[in-house]
Write a protein that holds these residues in place. Structure first.
Motif, PDB file in Angstrom:
ATOM      1  N   UNK A  91       1.010  -1.301  -0.080  1.00  0.00           N
ATOM      2  CA  UNK A  91       0.114  -0.028   0.214  1.00  0.00           C
ATOM      3  C   UNK A  91       1.117   1.245  -0.043  1.00  0.00           C
ATOM      4  N   UNK A  92       1.312   1.710  -1.279  1.00  0.00           N
ATOM      5  CA  UNK A  92       2.127   2.912  -1.433  1.00  0.00           C
ATOM      6  C   UNK A  92       1.387   4.101  -2.104  1.00  0.00           C
ATOM      7  N   UNK A 139       7.622  -3.948   0.137  1.00  0.00           N
ATOM      8  CA  UNK A 139       6.973  -4.689  -0.572  1.00  0.00           C
ATOM      9  C   UNK A 139       7.328  -4.257  -2.060  1.00  0.00           C
ATOM     10  N   UNK A 140       7.652  -5.196  -3.127  1.00  0.00           N
ATOM     11  CA  UNK A 140       8.061  -4.909  -4.365  1.00  0.00           C
ATOM     12  C   UNK A 140       6.847  -4.515  -5.285  1.00  0.00           C
ATOM     13  N   UNK A 141       6.772  -3.108  -5.120  1.00  0.00           N
ATOM     14  CA  UNK A 141       5.749  -2.257  -5.970  1.00  0.00           C
ATOM     15  C   UNK A 141       6.345  -0.960  -5.839  1.00  0.00           C
ATOM     16  N   UNK A 142       5.983  -0.097  -6.921  1.00  0.00           N
ATOM     17  CA  UNK A 142       6.624   1.321  -7.004  1.00  0.00           C
ATOM     18  C   UNK A 142       6.291   2.078  -5.580  1.00  0.00           C
ATOM     19  N   UNK A 143       7.305   2.955  -5.158  1.00  0.00           N
ATOM     20  CA  UNK A 143       7.362   3.642  -3.843  1.00  0.00           C
ATOM     21  C   UNK A 143       6.311   4.503  -3.841  1.00  0.00           C
ATOM     22  N   UNK A 144       6.247   5.454  -4.947  1.00  0.00           N
ATOM     23  CA  UNK A 144       5.513   6.766  -4.961  1.00  0.00           C
ATOM     24  C   UNK A 144       5.217   6.476  -6.795  1.00  0.00           C
ATOM     25  N   UNK A 145       4.216   6.576  -6.915  1.00  0.00           N
ATOM     26  CA  UNK A 145       3.352   7.003  -8.190  1.00  0.00           C
ATOM     27  C   UNK A 145       2.721   8.419  -8.094  1.00  0.00           C
ATOM     28  N   UNK A 146       3.340   9.202  -9.246  1.00  0.00           N
ATOM     29  CA  UNK A 146       2.938  10.548  -9.363  1.00  0.00           C
ATOM     30  C   UNK A 146       2.509  10.834 -11.016  1.00  0.00           C
ATOM     31  N   UNK A 147       1.043  10.975 -10.937  1.00  0.00           N
ATOM     32  CA  UNK A 147       0.614  10.802 -12.375  1.00  0.00           C
ATOM     33  C   UNK A 147      -0.332  12.092 -12.640  1.00  0.00           C
ATOM     34  N   UNK A 148      -0.405  12.631 -13.712  1.00  0.00           N
ATOM     35  CA  UNK A 148      -1.398  13.483 -14.347  1.00  0.00           C
ATOM     36  C   UNK A 148      -1.605  14.591 -13.311  1.00  0.00           C
TER      37      UNK A 148
END
Length: 619
Positions: free
Chosen positions: A94-95, A117-126
């Motif tokens: 849960x990132x 957990x192996x998923x993107x740390x921060x997602x910044x979009x649009x």
């Protein structure tokens, strides 16, 4: 994106920058100042993640609390989200995802965010006119190391096995996923060593525990000749992750600023930029090993990976080091070869949606197998993906000529990651290249490159079964950079390397044009200082070259383990092949060590109109 929307965006890109023409003596380049818009805070308000339940406590997962805070900021049009100083943990995948925020600032308050957990740390979009600043990201190494130091303790006389010792561990974990072996200097424990070899787990046999922190790894009989170089005390970065999860995924943002952000580690790239993202900046960001640790890596892939974007970015005053791949990679993706289904339909193989994001109305330019223009650009009508087979079927809006070669290379002209400034950065101690340039209209100045395993600056374009990146490089200035002790592994024969990779080899088509390399200092390189090919209108002037070609000569026995075989094909300190209209002037070479070569070599059969004036210290 509609045609009208694309036109509006193109006009915005063109109007947002001021340009000044620079006379190079052979051609004219454009030097840009890329303007990033600040947030509009006419209705300023601020709120803390603590209001939504975030806590700086080990064992507590902050994912839901951070997301509640982010979603509230979007719904209530809050200008700033702050974080009280502390160390915040994220578990269970849960990132934070920041999507569609405008005129917004995230201030981390000098906090650290630790991920497990192996998923993107921060997602910044649009997001539009957004600032992210003042925080550090890291992986939870206490749970799982991203890479380890491995040292060869014994090699069987018949090369049937090696014993690999892991000095960081008291006892090896039950599961240790070994992906790659990347050479490192056993004394400095930095990436690369002279003629160091790399290899992957797929070339090895079974591994069994010899003692609590040593593995006995068998070598398949068919591979034993390949492993002729193995000997005791050779030391490796053993990667357990490579391209698994990125620290930042930046997609489709406009006027985005990342300021004073540190990444200690991630199981993938540091910063990834894709999509319709334009006008963005990294300012005083760092990718470094956490102090006080024995870690041999920071991020396990590129420091900053830019692909299939809209360009217009600045990277300034940053420090990228100990990356598992390139410090900075700027490119867009192509693909070569297709099967014709009918006059408007083709099928492509070895493609992936994330790497080759074909879409309706995208303008596809066809190039011949030597990268020269085929004189054809056609928009897409539709795309049907078979992702598991890495295959897609593309229908075009117009018929394709019957004589179009099925080995043509496709450039998706929707994307252009060019227009960039890379200035005042420190790129050092990483496994691959300092900067890998596949895009045009750039200024690379006042950077310091130190102990990069590969070339400090590699200008490239190509297509083959493994990779297909870049649409060519034009109008770039490379100046006032200090390049020290790079090309550590004899990676690409030169610390500033310009070349293509194609199945048929070099091309006479000048895919690199109008590039100036001036007033740089190159110190201590094992092979050539510069290699230029497939180019025209190139200026190389007023550079200082000290102790080039100072390493052992690469032999046929070394093979192609470091990308370039046939050492005898590379001559001189500066070399031009497959090039024309080139000025080499006012460069000074000085050597205090024995050199294997010291000249300026112009390959006579493939090069023309090369002028040499005022160069000193070359034989």
């Amino acid at each position: 994106m509609t045609e009208a929307g694309r036109k509006d965006m193109t006009e915005a890109l063109e109007n947002a920058d001021t340009t000044q023409s620079v006379d190079t003596g052979v051609h004219r380049l454009t030097e840009m100042e890329i303007v990033i818009e600040e947030p509009n805070w006419s209705n300023y308000s601020s709120i803390s993640v603590a209001n939504f339940g975030a806590r700086a406590e080990e064992g507590y997962c902050n994912g839901e609390a951070f997301q509640r805070a982010i979603d509230y900021c979007k719904q209530a049009n809050v200008a700033e989200l702050t974080v009280p100083a502390g160390v915040y943990h994220f578990y269970e995948g849960r990132h934070p995802v920041f999507e569609g925020l405008q005129d917004f600032q995230f201030d981390g308050g000098e906090s650290e965010f630790i991920f497990s957990t192996v998923s993107a740390y921060f997602v910044i979009k649009y997001c539009t006119r957004a600032i992210f600043k003042n925080f550090t990201l890291d992986w939870n190494w206490a749970r799982d190391q991203l890479a380890s130091i491995g040292q060869v303790q014994e090699v069987a006389t018949d090369r049937s096995y090696i014993d690999l010792h892991f000095p960081e561990y008291e006892t090896l974990p039950e599961k240790l996923d070994i992906r790659t072996f990347n050479a490192m200097d056993p004394r400095t424990l930095s990436p690369g060593c002279s003629l160091g070899r790399e290899f992957g787990h797929d070339q090895l046999g079974t591994a069994v525990l010899k003692d609590r922190n040593t593995l006995r790894i068998s070598l398949p009989e068919a591979k034993r000749e390949f492993f002729h170089f193995l000997q005791r005390e050779q030391t490796y970065i053993v990667r357990h992750y490579i391209y698994d999860a990125n620290a930042f995924e930046l997609h489709g943002n406009q006027h985005l600023q990342m300021q004073h952000v540190t990444i200690y580690s991630a199981p993938g790239h540091g910063f990834v930029t894709t999509g319709d993202q334009h006008h963005w900046a990294l300012e005083r960001c760092r990718i470094v090993k956490r102090p006080g640790t024995t870690r041999c890596i920071s991020v396990t892939a590129d420091g900053c990976h830019i692909s299939n974007s809209q360009g217009y970015f600045r990277i300034e005053n940053c420090d990228f080091s100990y990356n598992g791949d390139d410090c900075l990679n700027i490119h867009d993706n192509s693909v070569q070869g297709f099967v014709r289904v009918d006059d408007r339909t083709i099928q492509l193989s070895r493609v992936q949606r994330w790497r080759n994001p074909f879409g309706k109305d995208d303008a596809i330019e066809f190039r011949l197998a030597d990268l020269s223009p085929a004189g054809l650009t056609v928009p897409i009508e539709s795309v049907d993906w078979e992702e598991e087979q890495q295959r897609c079927t593309v229908v075009f809006q117009e018929p394709l000529p019957a004589d179009l070669s099925n080995q043509a290379i496709l450039f998706n002209r929707r994307y252009d990651s060019g227009h960039y400034i890379v200035r005042n950065n420190f790129f050092h101690h990483n496994r691959a290249r300092g900067i890998l340039l596949h895009s045009s209209h750039g200024l690379v100045e006042n950077n310091h490159f130190l102990m990069n395993q590969g070339s400090a600056i590699q200008i490239e374009c190509g297509a083959e079964s493994r990779w297909a990146e870049g649409f060519g490089v034009e109008h770039v200035i490379i100046r006032n950079n200090l390049i020290d002790s790079s090309d550590v592994n004899h990676w690409n024969m030169a610390v500033i390397y310009m070349g293509v990779y194609l199945e048929q080899g070099r091309t006479l088509f000048p895919i690199f044009q109008n590039i100036t390399i001036e007033s740089n200092t190159i110190v201590n390189c094992p092979q050539q200082a510069m290699y230029m090919s497939s180019c025209n209108h190139i200026v190389i002037r007023s550079n200082a070259i000290l102790n080039d070609n100072a390493g052992p000569i690469k032999t046929e026995q070394d093979g192609d383990a470091n990308c370039v075989a046939n050492r005898s094909s590379y001559q001189g300190s500066l070399m031009v092949s497959h090039g024309r209209d080139i000025e080499i002037s006012g460069n000074r070479r000085l050597s205090t060590l024995p050199a294997t070569d010291s000249g300026i070599y112009i390959e006579p059969l493939t090069s023309s109109n090369v002028t040499l004036t005022g160069n000193v210290g070359f034989q």
